[in-house]
Write a protein that holds these residues in place. Structure first.
Motif, PDB file in Angstrom:
ATOM      1  N   ARG A   1     125.585  -8.816  58.127  1.00  0.00           N
ATOM      2  CA  ARG A   1     125.989  -7.956  57.007  1.00  0.00           C
ATOM      3  C   ARG A   1     126.514  -8.788  55.838  1.00  0.00           C
ATOM      4  O   ARG A   1     126.288  -8.441  54.691  1.00  0.00           O
ATOM      5  CB  ARG A   1     127.034  -6.939  57.450  1.00  0.00           C
ATOM      6  N   LYS A   2     127.190  -9.891  56.135  1.00  0.00           N
ATOM      7  CA  LYS A   2     127.673 -10.762  55.058  1.00  0.00           C
ATOM      8  C   LYS A   2     126.510 -11.389  54.305  1.00  0.00           C
ATOM      9  O   LYS A   2     126.512 -11.448  53.076  1.00  0.00           O
ATOM     10  CB  LYS A   2     128.584 -11.853  55.618  1.00  0.00           C
ATOM     11  N   PHE A   3     125.488 -11.846  55.047  1.00  0.00           N
ATOM     12  CA  PHE A   3     124.306 -12.410  54.394  1.00  0.00           C
ATOM     13  C   PHE A   3     123.566 -11.348  53.592  1.00  0.00           C
ATOM     14  O   PHE A   3     123.034 -11.625  52.518  1.00  0.00           O
ATOM     15  CB  PHE A   3     123.365 -13.047  55.409  1.00  0.00           C
ATOM     16  N   ALA A   4     123.531 -10.122  54.113  1.00  0.00           N
ATOM     17  CA  ALA A   4     122.877  -9.039  53.379  1.00  0.00           C
ATOM     18  C   ALA A   4     123.643  -8.727  52.094  1.00  0.00           C
ATOM     19  O   ALA A   4     123.042  -8.486  51.046  1.00  0.00           O
ATOM     20  CB  ALA A   4     122.764  -7.799  54.260  1.00  0.00           C
ATOM     21  N   TRP A   5     124.963  -8.702  52.163  1.00  0.00           N
ATOM     22  CA  TRP A   5     125.758  -8.466  50.954  1.00  0.00           C
ATOM     23  C   TRP A   5     125.556  -9.590  49.940  1.00  0.00           C
ATOM     24  O   TRP A   5     125.418  -9.346  48.746  1.00  0.00           O
ATOM     25  CB  TRP A   5     127.246  -8.339  51.301  1.00  0.00           C
ATOM     26  N   ILE A   6     125.564 -10.819  50.412  1.00  0.00           N
ATOM     27  CA  ILE A   6     125.368 -11.958  49.504  1.00  0.00           C
ATOM     28  C   ILE A   6     123.982 -11.893  48.872  1.00  0.00           C
ATOM     29  O   ILE A   6     123.817 -12.096  47.666  1.00  0.00           O
ATOM     30  CB  ILE A   6     125.588 -13.289  50.248  1.00  0.00           C
ATOM     31  N   GLY A   7     122.959 -11.594  49.673  1.00  0.00           N
ATOM     32  CA  GLY A   7     121.605 -11.476  49.142  1.00  0.00           C
ATOM     33  C   GLY A   7     121.472 -10.347  48.142  1.00  0.00           C
ATOM     34  O   GLY A   7     120.813 -10.493  47.099  1.00  0.00           O
ATOM     35  N   ALA A   8     122.103  -9.212  48.424  1.00  0.00           N
ATOM     36  CA  ALA A   8     122.038  -8.074  47.501  1.00  0.00           C
ATOM     37  C   ALA A   8     122.761  -8.388  46.193  1.00  0.00           C
ATOM     38  O   ALA A   8     122.263  -8.069  45.104  1.00  0.00           O
ATOM     39  CB  ALA A   8     122.637  -6.838  48.158  1.00  0.00           C
ATOM     40  N   ILE A   9     123.904  -9.018  46.282  1.00  0.00           N
ATOM     41  CA  ILE A   9     124.675  -9.332  45.073  1.00  0.00           C
ATOM     42  C   ILE A   9     123.952 -10.378  44.221  1.00  0.00           C
ATOM     43  O   ILE A   9     123.807 -10.212  43.006  1.00  0.00           O
ATOM     44  CB  ILE A   9     126.100  -9.804  45.447  1.00  0.00           C
ATOM     45  N   LEU A  10     123.474 -11.445  44.853  1.00  0.00           N
ATOM     46  CA  LEU A  10     122.808 -12.502  44.084  1.00  0.00           C
ATOM     47  C   LEU A  10     121.493 -12.023  43.470  1.00  0.00           C
ATOM     48  O   LEU A  10     121.208 -12.306  42.303  1.00  0.00           O
ATOM     49  CB  LEU A  10     122.567 -13.723  44.969  1.00  0.00           C
ATOM     50  N   SER A  11     120.687 -11.303  44.235  1.00  0.00           N
ATOM     51  CA  SER A  11     119.417 -10.830  43.679  1.00  0.00           C
ATOM     52  C   SER A  11     119.653  -9.745  42.634  1.00  0.00           C
ATOM     53  O   SER A  11     118.931  -9.668  41.641  1.00  0.00           O
ATOM     54  CB  SER A  11     118.507 -10.324  44.789  1.00  0.00           C
ATOM     55  N   GLY A  12     120.663  -8.908  42.824  1.00  0.00           N
ATOM     56  CA  GLY A  12     120.993  -7.900  41.814  1.00  0.00           C
ATOM     57  C   GLY A  12     121.474  -8.533  40.523  1.00  0.00           C
ATOM     58  O   GLY A  12     121.087  -8.106  39.426  1.00  0.00           O
ATOM     59  N   LEU A  13     122.313  -9.555  40.629  1.00  0.00           N
ATOM     60  CA  LEU A  13     122.764 -10.255  39.428  1.00  0.00           C
ATOM     61  C   LEU A  13     121.610 -10.963  38.727  1.00  0.00           C
ATOM     62  O   LEU A  13     121.540 -10.992  37.500  1.00  0.00           O
ATOM     63  CB  LEU A  13     123.862 -11.260  39.777  1.00  0.00           C
ATOM     64  N   TYR A  14     120.692 -11.514  39.514  1.00  0.00           N
ATOM     65  CA  TYR A  14     119.528 -12.162  38.918  1.00  0.00           C
ATOM     66  C   TYR A  14     118.684 -11.148  38.150  1.00  0.00           C
ATOM     67  O   TYR A  14     118.224 -11.413  37.043  1.00  0.00           O
ATOM     68  CB  TYR A  14     118.676 -12.837  39.994  1.00  0.00           C
ATOM     69  N   LEU A  15     118.465  -9.982  38.759  1.00  0.00           N
ATOM     70  CA  LEU A  15     117.661  -8.955  38.096  1.00  0.00           C
ATOM     71  C   LEU A  15     118.327  -8.437  36.829  1.00  0.00           C
ATOM     72  O   LEU A  15     117.649  -8.080  35.866  1.00  0.00           O
ATOM     73  CB  LEU A  15     117.389  -7.799  39.059  1.00  0.00           C
ATOM     74  N   LEU A  16     119.656  -8.380  36.823  1.00  0.00           N
ATOM     75  CA  LEU A  16     120.359  -7.862  35.649  1.00  0.00           C
ATOM     76  C   LEU A  16     120.521  -8.888  34.534  1.00  0.00           C
ATOM     77  O   LEU A  16     120.537  -8.531  33.362  1.00  0.00           O
ATOM     78  CB  LEU A  16     121.741  -7.350  36.056  1.00  0.00           C
ATOM     79  N   THR A  17     120.643 -10.166  34.879  1.00  0.00           N
ATOM     80  CA  THR A  17     120.957 -11.158  33.855  1.00  0.00           C
ATOM     81  C   THR A  17     119.788 -12.071  33.515  1.00  0.00           C
ATOM     82  O   THR A  17     119.324 -12.098  32.389  1.00  0.00           O
ATOM     83  CB  THR A  17     122.148 -12.029  34.302  1.00  0.00           C
ATOM     84  N   ILE A  18     119.293 -12.801  34.474  1.00  0.00           N
ATOM     85  CA  ILE A  18     118.282 -13.819  34.197  1.00  0.00           C
ATOM     86  C   ILE A  18     116.882 -13.231  34.131  1.00  0.00           C
ATOM     87  O   ILE A  18     116.032 -13.722  33.390  1.00  0.00           O
ATOM     88  CB  ILE A  18     118.352 -14.940  35.254  1.00  0.00           C
TER      89      ILE A  18
END
Length: 83
Positions: free
Chosen positions: A3-20
Motif C-alpha cells: 500500500r505504501k508503494f501504491a501511494w507513492i506511485g499514485a502521488i508521483l505519477s499524479g504530480l507528473y501528470l499535473l505538472t510536467i
C-alpha cells in the motif's frame, strides 16, 4: 508495504501528470504522449489497488469484464438467442 508503494506511485505519477506532463518540450520528447500514457497507466493501477477506481471517467480505459447487455442476458437460462 504494498500500500505504501501504491501511494507513492499514485502521488508521483499524479504530480507528473499535473505538472510536467502538460509542459511542451517538443525538442526533448522524441515520442510525444508516451510518457503521459505510462504515467496515466501507473496512476490508474495504483489508485485501483488502493480502492479508488477512476477508470469509469475515462472511456478509453475500460474495466475487465465490461460486457454488452446481450452477453449479460445470455448468461440467464430463460434467454434464447436465435441466429
Amino acid at each position: 508495504m504494498k500500500r505504501k508503494f501504491a501511494w507513492i506511485g499514485a502521488i508521483l505519477s499524479g504530480l507528473y501528470l499535473l505538472t510536467i506532463g502538460p509542459l511542451p518540450f517538443p525538442a526533448m520528447d522524441p515520442l510525444p504522449f508516451i510518457d503521459e500514457v505510462v504515467a496515466l497507466g501507473i496512476f490508474l493501477k495504483c489508485t485501483s489497488y488502493l480502492g479508488y477506481d477512476l477508470r469509469k471517467w475515462l472511456p478509453l480505459m475500460g474495466k475487465k469484464g465490461n460486457y454488452s447487455s446481450v452477453s449479460r442476458q445470455a448468461g440467464k437460462k430463460d434467454v434464447t438467442i436465435d441466429v
